[in-house]
Design a protein around this motif. Sequence first.
Motif: not given
Length: 512
Positions: A38, A41, A45, A61, A65-66, A68-73
């Motif tokens: 968290i 991220l 940002q 987190m 999971e981190l 996964t979110k980094v790949r999208k963002l």
Amino acid sequence: MYTILLVDDEKSVLNTLTSSIQWQQFGVEKILTATDGIQALNIMQKNHTDLLITDIRMPNMDGLELLTKVRKLYPATHCILLTAYSEFEYARQAIKLGVENYLLKPFQKNEMEETIEKSLNNIYAMRNNTDTLFLNNILLRWLNGSISNEELSERAIILNINLYFSKYCVICLKKKKEQSHLWHYCTAVAQSLSSGYDVHLLWDEKNHYAFIIGCNELRTGKLIDTFLQTAKDFHTESLFFLSIGKTVNNCNELQLSYQDACGKLNAAELSGFNDIVVNSDLMPLEDTYILQDLLKAFNLQEAELRSIAFEDIISGLLATPYMNYNRIFSQLSLNIFHLFTQEFPMELNIRNQLTNRIQTVPKLIDKESFQICAKEALEYSFLLFQLAFNQFSPIIQHVINYIQKHYSESLSIKEFCEKNKMSTPYLGYLFKKETGFFFNNYLTQYRICCAVQLLKESEIKVNELARKVGFSSTSYFIACFRKQTGLSPNKYRALQEGWAINTNSIERNNDD
């Protein structure tokens, strides 16, 4: 310059990472830290992040999971995974999420630095194909001999690489014209070969298509037939030439096959070779490693001293047991070409000029014609060397001269910058941008060249040799020496001694 984000819930790990790695040499300007996903991220940002290095097991987190979110963002961010758990399921998930590598805790400093270097090289080259990046990195390190047996065995299981065949070889293919498009042809060849062999195809750092072939029974004629027939089908017969490296009996010796294949391609390019398959007769009978001799000669500014150095190089070549002046000249040309590739990897136009000039040399039929052509080649190469060196900025010229004078001392980019009141991250970035190397890589490469020279000239012990050329660790020196030359220092010396014995034998026979 680059920004790195380190994520781990153990502050001791973060402290070790920030303090033990020589970040400045890689051109890293900013190092950010977080203790969970968290927090990471939130930092990303607010800050552009080039490389993320994260642990798996963390509160709030976790690393997967981190990722996964980094790949999208932030899909352009490159990622390295740290874990204390050697469970392959984590690695499989991580690869799907596009990590370039994963390292087990406690990590080794050298392994971590090599992994970071590979990642930043990929960022520098804008290689964003994350589906195959991890596999290509491992295959490239396997070719170069820069991966340990243990790590290779571990990664091979995940990547479905068979390391238990009795035969391996490397086939390298090089485009005759830069604008040629051969990837579809190469993938078609790989698919055809896959029915009888274990095949891995990649684009290496020398602008070759490299095929790694594994099997229990290797028939080079059958391999060549597949390449030639597919070339006819794709109408690519005139677009490339290829070479087959010597067969090795162990997966850990693959580097020797790769070096052999690359050497044949270099010889073909320098000789103006036009056929598809490179004939091994183009290669000299033995390898003469004179890069350090050439580098010293090219750095001499006084014409008289430089001329004497050139005469010494020519005399040394004439003492070899080849008994063929064209082959000796080919060896000289290869060493000159290797030196330019080593010192000026970014200067493709200058290397092309060198190649074009060498290709104009006629057939050499006697000692006198060899001496004339060799001297002209050395003088022309010196002019090109000076031209390429003068294209560096004054700062980088100063750094290179400093390395060549102080390589035997404890030397780092940080110490250099402190002495010269410069920004370490900026110099690291500039050095990489202009030379194509990180500071430490250039320093190591130069030290190994000096070590080769000392091995040829003295009976110095390996541990003393390591210290004499600036290495504090003998084992690390041996690993670097093997990576650059394909041999251990002792084996290299043994080959040199055997070569000398053969030379003396020939001389005695001539006297008789």
